[in-house]
Enzyme design. Structure first.
Site, PDB file in Angstrom:
ATOM      1  N   GLY A  26       0.773  -1.195  -0.164  1.00 33.37           N
ATOM      2  CA  GLY A  26       0.008   0.009  -0.182  1.00 33.37           C
ATOM      3  C   GLY A  26       0.882   1.171  -0.003  1.00 33.37           C
ATOM      4  N   GLY A  28       0.488   5.726   1.042  1.00 35.64           N
ATOM      5  CA  GLY A  28      -0.318   7.012   1.279  1.00 35.64           C
ATOM      6  C   GLY A  28       0.446   8.527   1.267  1.00 35.64           C
ATOM      7  CG  PHE A  30       2.709  10.854   5.437  1.00 33.37           C
ATOM      8  CD1 PHE A  30       2.778  12.153   5.389  1.00 33.37           C
ATOM      9  CD2 PHE A  30       1.448  10.417   6.372  1.00 33.37           C
ATOM     10  CE1 PHE A  30       2.025  13.159   5.936  1.00 33.37           C
ATOM     11  CE2 PHE A  30       0.704  11.480   6.793  1.00 33.37           C
ATOM     12  CZ  PHE A  30       0.828  12.771   6.507  1.00 33.37           C
ATOM     13  N   GLY A  31       4.495   7.921   2.191  1.00 38.38           N
ATOM     14  CA  GLY A  31       5.478   6.901   1.684  1.00 38.38           C
ATOM     15  C   GLY A  31       4.658   5.705   1.390  1.00 38.38           C
ATOM     16  CE  LYS A  49       4.985   2.863   7.670  1.00 42.38           C
ATOM     17  NZ  LYS A  49       4.173   3.581   8.942  1.00 42.38           N
ATOM     18  CG  ASP A 145      -3.135  10.068  13.390  1.00 45.24           C
ATOM     19  OD1 ASP A 145      -4.017  10.427  13.321  1.00 45.24           O
ATOM     20  OD2 ASP A 145      -2.811   9.594  12.241  1.00 45.24           O
TER      21      ASP A 145
END
Length: 301
Positions: A26, A28, A30-31, A49, A145
């Site tokens: 996946g 998003g 931010f990376g 990641k 978050d």
């Protein structure tokens, strides 16, 4: 203008340090996250990641800092991933490698009947996810978050479908110094988190503290339990903040409809605490235990 994700793309079969890229899981804002195996070892898969080295936010650095502290404090590893590796490809990107996990709460809820968990499952998940918050606080970090996308269950292959993991510490903030003293709040703090689940402190640009993480956790658990949050269709942060304040002070039943009555008793516990106070985790666990007993009694009747 190219996005960060477009700048960091790792082809299947390529290598990153001692890791071989198997597929993309996946991506998003931010990376990206990839499924990888360690070269020469084909029995265990991990998640890698990546984040562009030039990314001004530098969220991966905070994630690594949190997981390194978790690794050092072995007592709090029950709901956290193992940091297997970290590194940098000079001039290109930073990366971290961690335990591979299962589906997120967000995905599980969306696939469930009526977009919610059963009452017993919701309460069980509530306890484990709160334990993760407490463990994080105990090593001196706020998450900032808390949301369904940042919690997962374990993998079926590892027989961990009932185990909960906390993820994504890019927004985390260290609130305690090495000597155990607490950092003073800033006079004004920018918005950190996700509007739907953010605590009221975010909406008024106040520095977050430990009880604010639990407020976000409570919003998440209301959604897991009842299937919705009353402000789910609002998009403007000010409108969402005003709705949260109204639910908290004037119309709590608007928020807690479809939830165990014990959920209503959590806000008063949080409101008793001041900025520097540790939340009363034990009191909240006791409420969850009461809710589970009541649920089991109703089921058996």
């Amino acid at each position: 203008m190219a996005t960060i994700c477009e700048l960091v793309q790792l082809p299947v079969g390529s290598e990153c340090g001692r890791w071989t890229i198997l597929k993309k899981l996946g991506e998003g804002a931010f990376g990206a996250v990839y499924l990888v195996k360690e070269k020469g070892k084909n029995d265990v898969e991990y998640a890698l990641k990546v984040e562009a080295e030039a990314d001004p936010l530098g969220l991966l650095k905070m994630e690594v800092a949190v997981l390194l502290e978790v690794k050092k404090q072995k007592i709090v590893r029950r709901h956290f991933l193992e940091l297997a590796d970290k590194g940098n490809l000079p001039g290109k990107f930073n990366y971290m490698v961690m335990t591979l996990v299962g589906k997120s709460f967000q995905d599980l809820r969306k696939s469930a009947q009526y977009n919610k968990f059963s009452m017993g499952t919701a309460i069980s998940v509530a306890r484990q996810s709160l334990e993760a918050v407490e463990d994080l606080h105990n090593i001196g970090f706020l998450h900032r978050d808390i949301k369904p996308g940042n919690y997962t269950i374990g993998r079926k292959e590892m027989h961990e479908l009932r185990k909960v993991y906390m993820l994504d510490f890019g927004m985390a903030r260290k609130f305690a110094r090495e000597d155990g003293t607490l950092r003073n709040p800033r006079a004004r703090a920018g918005f950190r988190g996700t509007v739907k689940y953010a605590p009221l402190a975010c909406h008024i640009q106040r520095e977050q503290c430990r009880k604010d993480d639990i407020e976000s956790w409570l919003y998440m658990m209301v959604e897991m339990t009842s299937g919705r949050l009353p402000w789910r269709n609002l998009t403007e942060p000010n409108d969402v903040g005003a709705f949260k304040k109204e639910c908290k002070t004037l119309r709590p039943r608007c928020l807690f409809g479809g939830c165990p009555r014990e959920y209503l008793e959590i806000f008063p516990i949080l409101d008793k605490g001041k900025f520097f106070d540790a939340p009363e985790y034990t009191a909240i666990y006791e409420l969850l235990e009461r809710a589970m007993v009541s649920t089991n009694r109703r089921v058996s009747l």
